[in-house]
Write a protein that holds these residues in place. Structure first.
Motif, PDB file in Angstrom:
ATOM      1  N   GLU A  30       0.860  -1.090  -0.562  1.00  0.00           N
ATOM      2  CA  GLU A  30      -0.153  -0.502  -0.133  1.00  0.00           C
ATOM      3  C   GLU A  30       1.098   1.358   0.035  1.00  0.00           C
ATOM      4  OE1 GLU A  30      -3.373   0.158   0.181  1.00  0.00           O
ATOM      5  OE2 GLU A  30      -3.173  -1.433  -0.458  1.00  0.00           O
ATOM      6  N   ILE A  31       0.760   1.946  -1.071  1.00  0.00           N
ATOM      7  CA  ILE A  31       1.565   3.141  -1.005  1.00  0.00           C
ATOM      8  C   ILE A  31       0.625   4.348  -1.368  1.00  0.00           C
ATOM      9  CG2 ILE A  31       3.585   1.957  -2.812  1.00  0.00           C
ATOM     10  CD1 ILE A  31       2.197   3.431  -4.700  1.00  0.00           C
ATOM     11  N   PRO A  32       0.891   5.975  -1.611  1.00  0.00           N
ATOM     12  CA  PRO A  32       0.474   6.984  -1.170  1.00  0.00           C
ATOM     13  C   PRO A  32      -0.314   6.849  -2.789  1.00  0.00           C
ATOM     14  CG  PRO A  32       2.409   7.396   0.252  1.00  0.00           C
ATOM     15  CD  PRO A  32       2.169   6.169  -0.258  1.00  0.00           C
ATOM     16  N   THR A  33      -1.160   6.782  -2.970  1.00  0.00           N
ATOM     17  CA  THR A  33      -2.580   7.309  -4.346  1.00  0.00           C
ATOM     18  C   THR A  33      -1.234   8.459  -4.453  1.00  0.00           C
ATOM     19  OG1 THR A  33      -4.203   6.536  -3.886  1.00  0.00           O
ATOM     20  CG2 THR A  33      -4.076   8.047  -5.764  1.00  0.00           C
ATOM     21  N   PRO A  34      -0.472   8.519  -6.469  1.00  0.00           N
ATOM     22  CA  PRO A  34      -0.210   9.226  -6.692  1.00  0.00           C
ATOM     23  C   PRO A  34      -0.841  10.102  -7.230  1.00  0.00           C
ATOM     24  CG  PRO A  34      -0.074   7.774  -7.989  1.00  0.00           C
ATOM     25  CD  PRO A  34      -0.837   6.766  -7.011  1.00  0.00           C
ATOM     26  N   GLN A  35      -0.102  11.676  -7.176  1.00  0.00           N
ATOM     27  CA  GLN A  35      -1.477  12.712  -7.799  1.00  0.00           C
ATOM     28  C   GLN A  35      -1.389  12.947  -9.159  1.00  0.00           C
ATOM     29  OE1 GLN A  35      -4.716  13.362  -6.175  1.00  0.00           O
ATOM     30  NE2 GLN A  35      -3.700  11.699  -4.773  1.00  0.00           N
ATOM     31  N   ALA A  36      -1.939  13.601 -10.342  1.00  0.00           N
ATOM     32  CA  ALA A  36      -1.159  14.524 -11.774  1.00  0.00           C
ATOM     33  C   ALA A  36      -1.175  15.593 -11.157  1.00  0.00           C
ATOM     34  CB  ALA A  36      -2.290  14.322 -12.662  1.00  0.00           C
ATOM     35  N   GLY A  37       0.638  16.384 -11.340  1.00  0.00           N
ATOM     36  CA  GLY A  37       0.240  17.522 -11.532  1.00  0.00           C
ATOM     37  C   GLY A  37      -0.001  18.351 -12.822  1.00  0.00           C
ATOM     38  N   PRO A  38       0.913  19.635 -13.175  1.00  0.00           N
ATOM     39  CA  PRO A  38       0.717  19.792 -14.841  1.00  0.00           C
ATOM     40  C   PRO A  38       0.733  19.024 -15.374  1.00  0.00           C
ATOM     41  CG  PRO A  38       1.315  21.527 -12.992  1.00  0.00           C
ATOM     42  CD  PRO A  38       1.484  19.882 -12.077  1.00  0.00           C
ATOM     43  N   GLY A  39       0.595  19.543 -16.359  1.00  0.00           N
ATOM     44  CA  GLY A  39       0.499  18.078 -18.449  1.00  0.00           C
ATOM     45  C   GLY A  39       0.816  16.883 -17.743  1.00  0.00           C
ATOM     46  N   GLN A  40       0.419  16.609 -16.073  1.00  0.00           N
ATOM     47  CA  GLN A  40       0.676  15.412 -16.292  1.00  0.00           C
ATOM     48  C   GLN A  40      -0.952  14.025 -16.125  1.00  0.00           C
ATOM     49  OE1 GLN A  40       2.655  14.529 -12.406  1.00  0.00           O
ATOM     50  NE2 GLN A  40       4.581  14.283 -13.665  1.00  0.00           N
ATOM     51  N   VAL A  41      -1.047  13.037 -16.579  1.00  0.00           N
ATOM     52  CA  VAL A  41      -2.684  12.608 -16.380  1.00  0.00           C
ATOM     53  C   VAL A  41      -2.312  11.416 -15.411  1.00  0.00           C
ATOM     54  CG1 VAL A  41      -3.555  12.991 -18.934  1.00  0.00           C
ATOM     55  CG2 VAL A  41      -2.484  10.830 -17.916  1.00  0.00           C
ATOM     56  N   VAL A  83      -8.449   7.263 -17.707  1.00  0.00           N
ATOM     57  CA  VAL A  83      -8.092   8.067 -17.103  1.00  0.00           C
ATOM     58  C   VAL A  83      -8.791   8.934 -16.343  1.00  0.00           C
ATOM     59  CG1 VAL A  83      -6.974  10.976 -17.509  1.00  0.00           C
ATOM     60  CG2 VAL A  83      -6.880   9.140 -19.116  1.00  0.00           C
ATOM     61  N   ASP A  84      -8.292   8.905 -15.057  1.00  0.00           N
ATOM     62  CA  ASP A  84      -9.249   9.242 -13.642  1.00  0.00           C
ATOM     63  C   ASP A  84      -9.079  11.230 -13.523  1.00  0.00           C
ATOM     64  OD1 ASP A  84      -7.057   8.860 -12.231  1.00  0.00           O
ATOM     65  OD2 ASP A  84      -8.593   8.055 -10.610  1.00  0.00           O
ATOM     66  N   GLN A  85      -7.462  11.513 -13.668  1.00  0.00           N
ATOM     67  CA  GLN A  85      -7.404  13.391 -12.769  1.00  0.00           C
ATOM     68  C   GLN A  85      -6.472  13.430 -14.560  1.00  0.00           C
ATOM     69  OE1 GLN A  85      -4.249  13.628 -10.114  1.00  0.00           O
ATOM     70  NE2 GLN A  85      -6.162  13.845  -8.658  1.00  0.00           N
ATOM     71  N   VAL A  86      -6.626  15.016 -14.492  1.00  0.00           N
ATOM     72  CA  VAL A  86      -5.977  15.412 -15.718  1.00  0.00           C
ATOM     73  C   VAL A  86      -5.376  16.791 -15.247  1.00  0.00           C
ATOM     74  CG1 VAL A  86      -6.274  16.501 -17.626  1.00  0.00           C
ATOM     75  CG2 VAL A  86      -7.223  14.324 -16.953  1.00  0.00           C
ATOM     76  N   GLY A  87      -3.870  16.562 -15.443  1.00  0.00           N
ATOM     77  CA  GLY A  87      -3.607  18.078 -15.013  1.00  0.00           C
ATOM     78  C   GLY A  87      -3.563  19.230 -15.477  1.00  0.00           C
ATOM     79  N   GLU A  88      -2.925  20.409 -15.169  1.00  0.00           N
ATOM     80  CA  GLU A  88      -3.149  21.837 -15.637  1.00  0.00           C
ATOM     81  C   GLU A  88      -2.183  21.643 -17.212  1.00  0.00           C
ATOM     82  OE1 GLU A  88      -2.322  26.286 -14.583  1.00  0.00           O
ATOM     83  OE2 GLU A  88      -2.842  24.807 -13.375  1.00  0.00           O
ATOM     84  N   GLY A  89      -3.238  22.144 -18.001  1.00  0.00           N
ATOM     85  CA  GLY A  89      -2.818  21.846 -18.865  1.00  0.00           C
ATOM     86  C   GLY A  89      -2.605  21.343 -20.105  1.00  0.00           C
ATOM     87  N   VAL A  90      -2.834  20.270 -19.496  1.00  0.00           N
ATOM     88  CA  VAL A  90      -3.251  18.800 -20.876  1.00  0.00           C
ATOM     89  C   VAL A  90      -3.781  19.477 -21.356  1.00  0.00           C
ATOM     90  CG1 VAL A  90      -3.344  16.460 -20.577  1.00  0.00           C
ATOM     91  CG2 VAL A  90      -2.279  17.343 -18.536  1.00  0.00           C
ATOM     92  N   THR A  91      -4.184  18.613 -22.778  1.00  0.00           N
ATOM     93  CA  THR A  91      -5.118  18.354 -23.730  1.00  0.00           C
ATOM     94  C   THR A  91      -5.127  17.404 -24.760  1.00  0.00           C
ATOM     95  OG1 THR A  91      -3.735  19.440 -25.168  1.00  0.00           O
ATOM     96  CG2 THR A  91      -4.980  21.329 -24.242  1.00  0.00           C
ATOM     97  N   GLY A  92      -6.500  16.590 -25.002  1.00  0.00           N
ATOM     98  CA  GLY A  92      -6.923  15.694 -26.026  1.00  0.00           C
ATOM     99  C   GLY A  92      -6.861  14.786 -24.513  1.00  0.00           C
ATOM    100  N   PHE A  93      -6.982  14.602 -23.600  1.00  0.00           N
ATOM    101  CA  PHE A  93      -7.185  13.856 -22.811  1.00  0.00           C
ATOM    102  C   PHE A  93      -8.228  14.397 -21.370  1.00  0.00           C
ATOM    103  CE2 PHE A  93      -3.163  12.050 -24.335  1.00  0.00           C
ATOM    104  CZ  PHE A  93      -3.477  10.654 -24.378  1.00  0.00           C
TER     105      PHE A  93
END
Length: 317
Positions: A30-41, A83-93
């Protein structure tokens, strides 16, 4: 601002290694659930495909360092999911999009975070076409890219007879079918028990081992014009004995002076999307030998490391 379809638990499952070695060092944590940062999904992974590369690059510290890995690290590269989380600046997803791709040595996990604009092999995400299920999508990236890159070296077409060594393996199932789609005749080496499997893929089977050259000559008295060695170097030497020029021989797992080696990072732009399109159209199929839940990652990795799997192995999440 992040978009997300729902908020997952603060912790999630991932396979982790605290030391390099064989399947016995793989643990589900069990690990901390990662978060999408800017430009990431962030992708909620539903299936992860296994490849020999996975255990090869985590077998020892020196090899791991060549791939930029340090401890603790994850395991597995091919994934498919949503895809369940989209970071700032991402297009197409957008949240809810079905996707597949590569996440270098971290794919066997409930979530992976990807930089979709990075255009780096094994840190990538692509839309999964309708008609391609997630288990199949999770097998495409490493093996599909590798087969495409190797075939680009030898450039098969109508009139060619291609000898493919290790044709029943994970890369072989793609290479055989892509060579056939290009119009070539394919002779595939494998064990005696893989003969029917190879025929189903479109290859003419031939048993590897002593006497291979004579068996290939009997099958192809007109000669062999190109060759891929997907296992080591034995097929390279056989091809040379059969008169194939070095420029039409390619390896992926061995080094031979004068013969070009290929890997998935060399695949042409769009190669993976084309493979997914062929799968969706029913022109290319991916045999899945077995699937395992994440809790059985050790026996799954042991089976993969035995190098006798016909087709692909998948971890279900």
């Amino acid at each position: 601002m992040q978009e997300q379809s729902n908020q997952p638990a603060a912790e999630s499952r991932a396979v982790r290694l605290d030391s390099f070695g064989g399947p016995g060092v793989l643990d589900v944590r069990e690990i901390p659930t990662p978060q999408a940062g800017p430009g990431q999904v962030r992708v909620r992974v539903t299936a992860a495909g296994l490849n020999p590369m996975d255990w090869f690059m985590t077998a020892d510290a020196d090899t791991a360092a060549r791939f930029g890995l340090s401890l603790p690290t994850g395991f597995g590269t091919d994934y498919a999911g949503v895809v369940d989380q989209v970071g700032e600046g991402v297009t197409g997803f957008a949240p809810g999009d079905r996707v597949f791709g590569g996440a270098l040595s971290r794919a066997v996990a409930d979530f992976v975070v990807i930089d979709p604009a990075g255009e780096i092999a094994a840190n990538e995400t692509h839309h999964t076409p309708d008609g391609v299920d997630d288990r199949t999508a999770a097998t495409l990236t490493i093996a599909g890219r590798t087969a495409s890159a190797a075939l680009a070296v030898v450039d098969p077409g109508p009139g060619d007879t291609v000898l493919i060594g290790g044709a029943a393996g994970g890369v072989g199932v793609f290479a055989v079918q892509l060579a056939r789609i290009a119009g070539a005749r394919v002779i595939g080496t494998g064990s005696a028990t893989s003969a029917d499997f190879l025929r189903d893929l479109g290859a003419e089977p031939v048993a590897y081992g002593d006497g291979l050259i004579d068996r290939v000559r009997a099958l192809a008295p007109g000669g062999v014009t190109a060759a891929l060695d997907l296992h080591g170097t034995d097929t390279v030497h056989t091809a040379r004995e059969l008169g194939v020029p070095d420029g039409r021989i390619c390896t992926i797992a061995g080094q031979v002076d004068g013969v070009q080696a290929a890997n998935g990072a060399n695949a042409a732009p769009g190669a993976l999307e084309e493979i997914a399109r062929l799968v969706a159209a029913g022109e290319l199929r991916v045999p899945i030998a077995a699937s395992f839940p994440i809790e059985q990652i050790r026996p799954a990795a042991e089976l993969q490391a035995g190098r006798h799997v016909k087709g692909k192995l998948v971890i279900d999440l």
